[in-house]
Structures are given as C-alpha cells and as structure tokens.
Design an enzyme around this catalytic site. Structure first.
Site, PDB file in Angstrom:
ATOM      1  N   SER A 158      18.748  44.202  28.891  1.00  0.00           N
ATOM      2  CA  SER A 158      19.716  43.407  28.401  1.00  0.00           C
ATOM      3  C   SER A 158      19.945  43.459  26.867  1.00  0.00           C
ATOM      4  CB  SER A 158      19.376  41.920  28.699  1.00  0.00           C
ATOM      5  OG  SER A 158      17.976  41.762  28.223  1.00  0.00           O
ATOM      6  N   SER A 159      19.181  44.221  26.192  1.00  0.00           N
ATOM      7  CA  SER A 159      19.449  44.275  24.625  1.00  0.00           C
ATOM      8  C   SER A 159      20.470  45.457  24.421  1.00  0.00           C
ATOM      9  CB  SER A 159      18.063  44.839  23.787  1.00  0.00           C
ATOM     10  OG  SER A 159      17.171  43.967  24.458  1.00  0.00           O
TER      11      SER A 159
ATOM     12  N   LEU B  72      21.184  37.248  30.726  1.00  0.00           N
ATOM     13  CA  LEU B  72      19.937  38.310  30.293  1.00  0.00           C
ATOM     14  C   LEU B  72      19.489  39.109  31.690  1.00  0.00           C
ATOM     15  CD1 LEU B  72      17.956  36.643  27.798  1.00  0.00           C
ATOM     16  CD2 LEU B  72      20.111  37.795  27.462  1.00  0.00           C
TER      17      LEU B  72
ATOM     18  N   ILE C  15      11.681  42.112  29.688  1.00  0.00           N
ATOM     19  CA  ILE C  15      11.098  41.305  30.824  1.00  0.00           C
ATOM     20  C   ILE C  15      11.117  42.434  32.184  1.00  0.00           C
ATOM     21  CG2 ILE C  15      12.898  40.031  31.771  1.00  0.00           C
ATOM     22  CD1 ILE C  15      10.664  37.822  31.850  1.00  0.00           C
ATOM     23  N   GLY C  16      11.868  43.542  32.144  1.00  0.00           N
ATOM     24  CA  GLY C  16      11.890  44.210  33.124  1.00  0.00           C
ATOM     25  C   GLY C  16      12.454  45.846  32.833  1.00  0.00           C
ATOM     26  N   GLY C  17      12.460  45.971  31.371  1.00  0.00           N
ATOM     27  CA  GLY C  17      13.136  47.133  30.856  1.00  0.00           C
ATOM     28  C   GLY C  17      14.210  46.746  29.677  1.00  0.00           C
ATOM     29  N   SER C  18      14.335  45.856  29.406  1.00  0.00           N
ATOM     30  CA  SER C  18      15.418  45.467  28.368  1.00  0.00           C
ATOM     31  C   SER C  18      15.692  45.849  27.012  1.00  0.00           C
ATOM     32  CB  SER C  18      15.774  43.907  28.468  1.00  0.00           C
ATOM     33  OG  SER C  18      15.869  43.260  29.778  1.00  0.00           O
TER      34      SER C  18
ATOM     35  N   LYS D 223      18.966  40.470  18.733  1.00  0.00           N
ATOM     36  CA  LYS D 223      19.555  40.004  20.016  1.00  0.00           C
ATOM     37  C   LYS D 223      19.893  38.546  19.905  1.00  0.00           C
ATOM     38  CE  LYS D 223      18.296  40.686  24.869  1.00  0.00           C
ATOM     39  NZ  LYS D 223      17.233  41.394  25.826  1.00  0.00           N
TER      40      LYS D 223
END
Length: 563
Positions: free
Chosen positions: A207-208, A181, A228-231, A132
């Site tokens: 974000s990935s 991100l 950090i939240g589902g990325s 990433k």
C-alpha cells in the site's frame, strides 16, 4: 392506497440513496480541489525560487546519493533551500506523470526557516522527505483513501514526524495509497490511481505505492512507508527500490488491534540511505517520546561488519510459485554470495499454506471481514478492491457450502479459495485465544528451525515484477512471500538486483505455478510484458536485528552492482 404507499417508500429510498451518493461526490470533489490548489501553490513557490536563484544545479543535486547529500548540507556547501525546491520541482513533474503525491505540505517552507535556528544539525539536516498518507502530519488529513476520513485534520505531528523534524528532515509530501490500505495496488476513488514510473500500465505496488512511485521517479530521496503484509517491500520490488520492514516495535508502531502488527520503515534508492534513516530515528528523542520503543540505538558496528555470514536460502515457499525472473534473482544472488565467501544453506519455511489460511488472513478476517467492510460505509468501493469486498459479503452459510463443494480439490487450490472467500473465522473468544497461541507456536517452530541450521540471515524471493494495474485485487494470496515475515514479526528488506530479460519473458510462457490453477494463470497475466522492469530479492534476519538485515542487504546490493 397500499400500492401508492409502497411506490412512495421506494421513491423515498431512491432519493435518499441518491442524496447520499451526491454527498459523497461533493466531499471527493472538495478533496480533489484542495489537492489541485496545493499543487498550484507549490508550482508558484518553485517558480519564485527559480527566478531568485537561477544558478541552482538541479541535475547535480538530484544525482547525489543520500549520504553525500546529507554531508554537503551539514558542511554548508549546499543550502537546504536549494535542495528542497529542487526536489519539490522534481516531485511536481513525477506526480503529474504518475499521480503519486496525495498532497504537498506547504509548511515545509516554514520549517526551512526554523532549521536556521536549530542549535544542532541533525543526521537528516535539510533532507526533504516524503511520508505515506496515513502517517500523521499536523494540519493535514490522514485519509487511507476513504471518504469518511476527509473531514478530520490531524491535530498533532505523529511521533515519527516529530523525530524526523528533530533530526533536521523536511517532510514535503504526503503520498497516495490504495483505499483502506488493504491492497497492494495503489488506487482509491478520491485521488485516483498511482502509476509505475517505469511503465504506466504497471502498478507501483502498495500500500505504500505513492512512496514507491515518487522515489523511483526521482521526486523524493527518502520516504517512510508502513507494512502489514508487504506494503513497504512490494512497492520496493515493483519500483526497483530498497525498503526495510523493521521488527514492528523497533520504531514507533501504528496502533493495531491484530496480533500481526503493522511496522513503519524507510524506503530509498540504496541501502546506506535506509541505514542512515534508521540511525536518525533510533535516537534519544524517539525513546523519550515513545517509552514503548526499546531504547536500542543503531549498532553501526554490526552494519559495518565484513565477517562471513551463514545464509539460509529458498526460491519458493511451496505455496505460490513466483515468476521465473524472481527465482532466477535468488539463484544468481546465492551464487554471488557464495563466491564472496559466505556460506549458503538450503532452508525451507514450514507450512506456508497453513500460515496463509489459518494465521495471516484469519488475523484480519477473524469476524468474517465485518470490521473491514464497515470502513466502506458511506463510501464508494474502488474497483480494484471489489473482488475482496464481494468475498467478504458472502454470508457465513454460503461460505460453508463453498467449503464443502471445494473439499475434493487439491489442498493448495482449496487453501487459496478458502483465503479468497475468507472462510476461516474466529467464532468465539476461546477460538481467538487459540489463534493467538497458534501464532506464537508457529514463531517458536520457525525460530527453532532457523537455530537448528545456525543461520545468521535468510535470502528468499519477493513478489514481482510489477503487476499490470488492476490485478492485485484478484491475487491476495500471492503475497505469501512477504506476509510470512509479518506473521513472524522478523525484520525483512528488499533489494533490487536485476531486470526482467527477454529470456525471462519466454520462460514465463511455460509457467504453470504450483497447481496450474486460475490464480497461477492470473499471476502469469499480471506480470507479463515486463522486460526491463526491476527484479528484487528479500533479505531477512531475526527480530531486533535490523542492523544485520541491512548489512546483508548492503552485501547483496554491492554484489549485484559489481555484476
């Protein structure tokens, strides 16, 4: 005279703003030019290799699962050179269609030469790997899709990259991300939008997202993302991949000023690939380079176990009702697990509206979003982020008035609106300490409920199927299914188990969500027209039990493939 002075001042401000924008445009154009040059350089290298070795069986190499590919590379029946250039060629094709690679890493050719001098063949010997955008690689940018990050090259490989190279892996591409991100779409003003390889009007997630698109398109066999939240989990769900968010400090974690930590983790096409990657990373080299990583090697015995599991399950968290196909996936997987001899127990995660409103977003917007807004200084805000940015710009008084106006509405709708407007802030150090205490208290409460039911693992839904591009920014609160396990810092992984059917699409027409509010209706629009796209479930274990989480994911994967 005064009028002339005023006009002169206005003109000066206009010119100053114009010059600032022109400077930003120049930096972005330079970054795109560098990106194009990198692509041309790789195309030339691939063509040269094709001329030298025309007999390489490209499709045969691309079809091999990671474990088989690694075995053949280590025994010498395949050469790292053939594998690298095969994946480079495929990645060039995939990024042309989806815009998933931010920059190719030309040093991968030098690393290929260095591999020959390595005394020992590591677990990932000769495996091309994508990483990433913001995971540091020496001599390259870590942009986060922001103009302010375009001027500084990374001086040294990050610890994760060092360990990957020590294990013989060859990082060959840095993948695209959403600006800052903080979005689960994948678009930024510098390098543009990344598309879902299965359907270009759909998002690969974020974000990935660049990783998701590249691996799903076949241009990479293994990637490293962050979450950090589902990325990691959202792109895995949207793109039909397997992805693992470990306990944050199980691998080298990214520096974070928030009590909800960012975790690095692998993304791949099957669970065995994730397990091999974790096994490779949890090595002596990692523990020596980063003393903050607990020296716990990968427990193969736990991963290989076939003992029956006691599995908690739920199909909704009671906060954001997911589309019918995602709930169907949980029920079908539950049935398959029960038929395979596992014990299934209903489980209900406590107080998710409170977690979203008071714990998760309060962590990131403790200052009302001021620190986040600062990263856009001297930058152009990507259209997909404008809803969040505009909400953060509402003055505190405006937010208080909005809260009072909304008070009569139902609690769930109010909590969604509170999140959107980021009304929950920490106004003092004492409040911040109290917030940290609330996080710990919730973790204790959640673990107590888990222990009460004597659970080994939990099966639950994940957001999906893939959104139409541009919708993620309007639905920040829809990530409650993944966000929960960042707040808890539990290992959580995603496995694709099905695809959207015509029947799912028909049932979606009747979807009303929890409140039939504007957010529920927006979600309905976001996931429409998804027939044939991947449908996934989420698998969760207690902290530091990545091997058990992966073992559960493997069980789910095996049963879904048999079905």
């Amino acid at each position: 005279a005064a009028l002339a002075l005023l006009c002169g001042s206005v003109a000066a401000v206009v010119v100053w703003k114009w010059l600032g924008k022109r400077q930003i445009q120049k930096k972005m154009e330079e970054a795109r030019r560098t990106q194009d040059e990198g692509v041309k350089k790789m195309e030339k290298a691939v063509q040269q290799f094709r001329k030298q070795v025309p007999s390489v069986q490209r499709d045969a190499i691309l079809s091999l699962p990671l474990l088989e590919l690694a075995r053949r590379l280590r025994e010498g029946s395949l050469s790292p050179r053939a594998v690298l250039y095969t994946y480079l060629e495929k990645a060039l094709e995939v990024t042309q269609q989806t815009n998933c690679v931010r920059h190719f890493i030309p040093e991968c050719e030098e690393q290929l030469q260095e591999l020959q001098h390595q005394k020992e063949k590591g677990l990932l010997y000769g495996i091309p790997i994508s990483i990433k955008d913001h995971i540091g690689h020496k001599g390259h940018l870590a942009t986060c899709g922001l103009v302010q990050c375009l001027g500084t090259l990374v001086q040294e490989d990050s610890i994760l990259v060092k360990v990957l190279k020590k294990q013989g892996a060859i990082p060959f591409a840095l993948t695209n991300v959403p600006q800052s991100l903080f979005n689960y779409d994948c678009s930024n003003p510098i390098f543009g939008r990344t598309l879902n390889p299965f359907k270009h009007k759909k998002s690969p997630g974020g974000s990935s997202g660049g990783e998701g698109a590249l691996i799903a398109g076949g241009g990479s066999i293994l990637g490293i993302g962050s979450d950090i939240g589902g990325s990691i989990r959202l792109p895995s769900s949207f793109c039909g991949l397997c992805g693992l968010k470990p306990t944050a400090k199980r691998l080298r974690h990214l520096l974070s000023s928030t009590p909800v930590p960012c975790a690095l983790g692998p993304m791949a096409r099957d669970v065995d690939s994730l397990a091999l990657c974790m096994k490779a990373l949890l090595c002596q080299e990692m523990f020596q380079l980063d003393p903050t990583v607990p020296p716990i090697p990968f427990d193969e015995e736990v991963y290989s176990s076939s003992a029956p599991l006691r599995i908690g399950y739920y199909d909704t968290d009671g906060y954001f009702l997911l589309p019918p196909c995602m709930r169907r996936a949980v029920w079908e997987t539950r049935g398959a697990l029960q038929a395979a001899g596992h014990e299934l127990v209903p489980f209900s995660p406590p107080r998710i509206p409170y977690v979203m409103t008071e714990l998760f977003l309060k962590t990131f917007f403790a200052d009302g979003g001021g620190a986040w807004l600062d990263v856009f200084t001297g930058d152009i805000v990507d259209p997909s982020l404008k809803p969040q940015v505009n909400c953060c710009k509402i003055p505190r008084l405006g937010k208080k008035l909005l809260a009072l106006t909304l008070k009569p509405l139902r609690f769930l709708l109010l909590s969604k609106l509170k999140n959107i407007a980021t009304i929950s802030t920490c106004r003092s150090v004492k409040e911040m300490w109290n917030h940290h205490h609330q996080l710990e208290a919730y973790r204790t409460e959640f673990i107590a409920r888990w222990r009460e039911l004597q659970l080994d693992v939990v099966l639950c839904p994940v957001l999906g199927p893939a959104f139409t591009t541009g919708y993620a920014g309007k639905l920040l609160t829809a990530i409650s299914s993944t966000m929960l396990y960042n707040v808890l810092n539990f290992p959580a992984g995603v496995v694709s188990v099905s695809t959207v059917t015509e029947a799912d699409e028909e049932e979606l027409k009747l979807y009303r969500g929890c409140c039939d509010d504007p957010w529920d209706q927006t979600l309905k629009q976001a996931v429409a027209e998804a027939v044939g796209l991947p449908v996934a479930v989420q698998c969760v274990a207690l902290p530091w039990q990545e091997e058990l989480c992966l073992r559960f994911m493997k069980e789910v994967e095996t049963l879904s493939r048999e079905k």
